[in-house]
Design a protein around this motif. Sequence first.
Motif, short mmCIF file in Angstrom:
data_model
loop_
_atom_site.label_atom_id
_atom_site.label_comp_id
_atom_site.label_asym_id
_atom_site.label_seq_id
_atom_site.Cartn_x
_atom_site.Cartn_y
_atom_site.Cartn_z
N CYS A 1 -0.17 4.96 6.97
CA CYS A 1 0.32 4.55 8.29
C CYS A 1 -0.78 4.83 9.31
CB CYS A 1 1.58 5.36 8.63
SG CYS A 1 2.22 5.13 10.31
N SER A 2 -0.98 3.91 10.25
CA SER A 2 -1.97 4.12 11.30
C SER A 2 -1.53 5.27 12.21
CB SER A 2 -2.14 2.85 12.14
OG SER A 2 -2.99 3.10 13.26
N ARG A 3 -2.51 6.04 12.70
CA ARG A 3 -2.23 7.11 13.65
C ARG A 3 -2.67 6.72 15.06
NH1 ARG A 3 -6.92 11.13 11.14
NH2 ARG A 3 -8.68 10.19 12.22
N GLY B 1 1.36 -1.05 12.80
CA GLY B 1 -0.06 -1.37 12.79
C GLY B 1 -0.50 -2.04 11.51
N GLU B 2 -1.38 -3.04 11.64
CA GLU B 2 -1.88 -3.74 10.47
C GLU B 2 -2.90 -2.86 9.75
OE1 GLU B 2 -3.87 -8.04 9.20
OE2 GLU B 2 -4.19 -7.26 11.22
N ILE B 3 -2.70 -2.65 8.46
CA ILE B 3 -3.61 -1.84 7.65
C ILE B 3 -3.86 -2.54 6.33
CG2 ILE B 3 -2.67 0.27 8.70
CD1 ILE B 3 -1.36 0.86 5.94
N THR C 1 -12.97 2.68 9.07
CA THR C 1 -11.60 2.38 9.49
C THR C 1 -11.09 1.13 8.79
OG1 THR C 1 -12.56 1.33 11.47
CG2 THR C 1 -11.74 3.58 11.70
N THR C 2 -9.77 1.01 8.74
CA THR C 2 -9.11 0.02 7.89
C THR C 2 -9.45 -1.41 8.28
OG1 THR C 2 -6.97 -0.50 6.86
CG2 THR C 2 -6.97 -0.20 9.25
N GLY C 3 -9.81 -1.65 9.54
CA GLY C 3 -10.13 -3.00 9.99
C GLY C 3 -11.30 -3.61 9.24
N TYR C 4 -12.23 -2.78 8.78
CA TYR C 4 -13.36 -3.32 8.02
C TYR C 4 -12.90 -3.87 6.68
CZ TYR C 4 -16.85 -1.73 11.35
OH TYR C 4 -17.61 -1.58 12.47
N ALA C 5 -12.02 -3.16 6.00
CA ALA C 5 -11.49 -3.66 4.73
C ALA C 5 -10.76 -4.98 4.94
CB ALA C 5 -10.57 -2.62 4.10
#
Length: 448
Positions: free
Chosen positions: A163-165, A182-184, A373-377
């Motif tokens: 879960c995003s923090r 949040g999008e992950i 951070t998850t946005g790169y994936a």
Amino acid sequence: MKFGIAKEQITPQNPVYMHGFGSRTHKSEGVLEPLYMTATLMQADRSLLIVTIDALGSDRSFVVGIKDALKSAYGLAHEEVLINFSHTHHSVFLTGLDPSLRRGGYSIGQSGWAYDESELDYAEDEAYYVLLRDTLLRMVGSCYENLTEGELQMARGSSDFACSRRRPDGTGGVRWMPYYEGEIDKDLFILKLAGQAGEIRGIVYCYGCHTTAMGSDNYKFGNDFAGSVSARLEDRYPGAVAIFLQGCGGELKPRPGAVEDEFVSCDEESLHQVSNVLAQDIIALMEQGSFKTVQCQFRAELCDPLLYTEQLPASFYKTIAEDPQQDDFHRSAALRTVKAIENGTIKDRVPFYISLWQLDKDTSLIAMEGEVTTGYALKIKRLFGNGSMIVLGYTNGVFSYVPTRQIIGEGGYEAECNYYFGLHGPFIPEIEDIIIGQVAEGIGRMSK
């Protein structure tokens, strides 16, 4: 293809100052569960080695030293070795013998946070490095001696464990709170190593999430939820070694540890309950997922671009260093940054490893240095993925957070804690373009 797997305990034998939480005030107090290092050697048209270490991370001094030793002993090139850290906050941060490649600011032998680098003695760190290096060399030797004919199989699933923090505050910023919407990157990948008779020898599970189900009040060594998950898998699949590969989880925490508007730290009992959520997802994928055989035509590249920071004035950090409301960790980090700016040793750019592995024409693995951070994936998979692309962070070193352009614009912890790591300021937004561009070029070269 052939493969070999080795696993050994690496738990420090004496109390040390653990890293991961700045609020800690004293050395470790025993062992919740052992810390491990694993080595997975895969051999086809060339050899690839995955090393996992139950530690917060390491600097270049550690990584370069280990890779140089592996090259000297076994001829493994730097690009053929991935060193992935679980990022457990109940272990240590690793360094090596070369002080010129050392991040600094922390030693396992310290008794408190240092206000000046000269206060730190790295003798214990260097001794631990030698122990890990020599242990790994022995493990890899065992892998070569016991290579087994078999198959590499892969399955892709999904998990809501993380879960995003970073919850939006409505004004363009964020608050440190669970952001359930949040999008992950929810991808859960399993790489299964099976012998010729179909017996499972290795279960490599890949998922991105901070290993912080437990909090700073825990002073016992352990690998947090990943340790419990691996133990559960090894109990269920006797004879198999379970291996965790940390994904891009820079701003992600375990969702089962979130209660409404806050994250609640687990105790020893609840840790196993939280970990069981991810374990069940992995078991379901193991038993119901669609596994494909990887054809094992290996290619490997290693990129090392520079990432640049802003250059904030020393006065900015002096305000933090002189603030009596700040704890020792934040004040000492700010003061070290002030001194580095004044004496000209501050870093306004850092090298950034990006490993690119092609396992066969359809299957690839991208592994990046740092707390990615998850946005790169998400972005890398959208641009270049085909459903069979694994994207990892925390690989070949963990120098600092690696935020996306969006996170840099929003601010918050992951964007603004640069001075913890000896950086002159937050990263510039263009680091995202540098990273994505390097990945694109690397994929292009490997596809020729």
